[in-house]
Scaffold this motif. Structure first.
Motif, PDB file in Angstrom:
ATOM      1  N   ASP A  13       0.810  -1.216   0.000  1.00 38.50           N
ATOM      2  CA  ASP A  13       0.000   0.000   0.000  1.00 38.50           C
ATOM      3  C   ASP A  13       0.851   1.276   0.000  1.00 38.50           C
ATOM      4  OD1 ASP A  13       0.714  -0.589   2.634  1.00 38.50           O
ATOM      5  OD2 ASP A  13      -1.251  -0.173   3.475  1.00 38.50           O
ATOM      6  N   GLY A  14       2.135   1.155  -0.324  1.00 39.53           N
ATOM      7  CA  GLY A  14       2.955   2.317  -0.625  1.00 39.53           C
ATOM      8  C   GLY A  14       3.714   2.988   0.506  1.00 39.53           C
ATOM      9  N   PHE A  15       3.905   2.293   1.627  1.00 42.37           N
ATOM     10  CA  PHE A  15       4.588   2.910   2.764  1.00 42.37           C
ATOM     11  C   PHE A  15       5.997   2.351   2.942  1.00 42.37           C
ATOM     12  CE2 PHE A  15       0.062   3.255   3.726  1.00 42.37           C
ATOM     13  CZ  PHE A  15      -0.044   4.620   3.946  1.00 42.37           C
ATOM     14  N   MET A  16       6.924   3.223   3.381  1.00 40.50           N
ATOM     15  CA  MET A  16       8.313   2.837   3.619  1.00 40.50           C
ATOM     16  C   MET A  16       8.542   2.352   5.046  1.00 40.50           C
ATOM     17  SD  MET A  16      10.444   5.653   1.529  1.00 40.50           S
ATOM     18  CE  MET A  16      11.940   4.688   1.635  1.00 40.50           C
ATOM     19  N   ASN A  17       7.587   2.611   5.918  1.00 41.32           N
ATOM     20  CA  ASN A  17       7.627   2.085   7.279  1.00 41.32           C
ATOM     21  C   ASN A  17       6.202   2.109   7.822  1.00 41.32           C
ATOM     22  OD1 ASN A  17       7.094   4.750   8.247  1.00 41.32           O
ATOM     23  ND2 ASN A  17       9.258   5.157   8.531  1.00 41.32           N
ATOM     24  N   ASP A  18       5.995   1.480   8.969  1.00 37.63           N
ATOM     25  CA  ASP A  18       4.656   1.475   9.544  1.00 37.63           C
ATOM     26  C   ASP A  18       4.441   2.728  10.399  1.00 37.63           C
ATOM     27  OD1 ASP A  18       5.838   1.057  12.071  1.00 37.63           O
ATOM     28  OD2 ASP A  18       5.288  -1.059  12.153  1.00 37.63           O
ATOM     29  N   ARG A  19       3.297   2.821  11.068  1.00 33.41           N
ATOM     30  CA  ARG A  19       2.953   4.032  11.829  1.00 33.41           C
ATOM     31  C   ARG A  19       3.909   4.303  12.988  1.00 33.41           C
ATOM     32  NH1 ARG A  19      -1.629   0.549  13.717  1.00 33.41           N
ATOM     33  NH2 ARG A  19      -2.491   1.123  11.709  1.00 33.41           N
ATOM     34  N   HIS A  20       4.685   3.288  13.370  1.00 31.74           N
ATOM     35  CA  HIS A  20       5.642   3.454  14.467  1.00 31.74           C
ATOM     36  C   HIS A  20       7.070   3.665  13.951  1.00 31.74           C
ATOM     37  CE1 HIS A  20       2.351   2.210  16.996  1.00 31.74           C
ATOM     38  NE2 HIS A  20       2.240   1.102  16.288  1.00 31.74           N
ATOM     39  N   GLY A  21       7.228   3.775  12.628  1.00 27.49           N
ATOM     40  CA  GLY A  21       8.551   3.965  12.040  1.00 27.49           C
ATOM     41  C   GLY A  21       9.330   2.676  11.838  1.00 27.49           C
TER      42      GLY A  21
END
Length: 183
Positions: A13-21
Motif C-alpha cells: 500500500d505504498g509505505f516505507m515504514n509502519d505508523r511506528h517507524g
C-alpha cells in the motif's frame, strides 16, 4: 557518467515504514535479499552511494558487511561524532554538509562509469526527484499492508513524473520493478 538510481522498498500500500517507524516487516530475511538476482545486479552496477542521514543513523555508525562496498556520501546538516566502523579501501564515508548537488557531484566523480545509487528514506528520494537528478527508480514491493506510515511518493511533487517500466524481478519475499524516468 553513470545513471542515478533511486532505490526503495515499500509495502503493497505504498509505505516505507509502519505508523511506528518500523521497517522490519519490509525486510523479513536480509540474507535471502542479498542473494537475489536484483540486489546482486545493483551491487555490481553501483559505483557510489548517496545516503540520507536517517539511513546512516539506522546503522549506528557501523557499515561492517554493508552490501555496497563503494564510497558513500551521507547528506547531513551536521557531521556526527564517533567512529565509523566498516570503512576499508573500497567503502569510505564522506559527510556532505553543503547540499544535495554537492553530494551528487562527489558521488558521480567517485562512481565513474558506474551508477550512483540513492539509499535512504522518502525525504532523500523526494529531494532527488524534485531536483531532476534521478534517471531510474528501482522499487521493491513487499506483500504486507501497513495502512499508514511514511509514504515514498509525494503526490504533489510526483504527479507529473512519467515512468517507463524496464525490468521486473520476482523473488520469494518481494517483487522488484525498475522504471526509467522519461525526461
Amino acid at each position: 557518467m553513470g545513471k542515478v538510481i533511486i532505490g526503495a522498498t515499500i509495502s503493497l500500500d505504498g509505505f516505507m515504514n509502519d505508523r511506528h517507524g518500523d521497517i522490519s516487516r519490509l525486510y523479513p530475511d536480509f540474507e535471502a535479499l542479498r542473494s537475489t538476482e536484483m540486489l546482486q545486479e545493483e551491487i555490481q552496477a553501483t559505483g557510489a552511494v548517496v545516503m540520507g542521514r536517517r539511513s546512516y543513523d539506522m546503522g549506528e555508525g557501523d557499515l561492517t558487511g554493508y552490501e555496497y562496498q563503494v564510497p558513500i556520501f551521507v547528506l547531513t546538516h551536521a557531521v556526527p561524532e564517533g567512529e565509523i566502523k566498516g570503512q576499508n579501501d573500497k567503502l569510505t564515508v564522506t559527510f556532505v554538509t553543503d547540499g544535495l548537488e554537492s553530494a551528487f557531484e562527489q558521488a558521480k566523480n567517485a562512481a565513474g562509469e558506474k551508477q550512483v545509487t540513492v539509499v535512504g528514506g522518502a525525504n532523500t528520494a523526494q529531494q532527488c526527484l524534485r531536483a531532476g537528478l534521478a534517471d531510474e527508480i528501482h522499487m521493491g514491493i513487499v506483500p504486507v499492508l501497513f495502512g499508514e506510515g511514511l509514504r515514498f511518493f509525494d503526490p504533489l511533487v510526483n504527479e507529473q513524473l512519467q515512468l517507463e517500466k524496464i525490468r521486473v524481478f520476482e523473488s520469494p519475499t518481494r517483487t522488484d520493478l525498475w522504471f526509467r524516468i522519461v525526461k
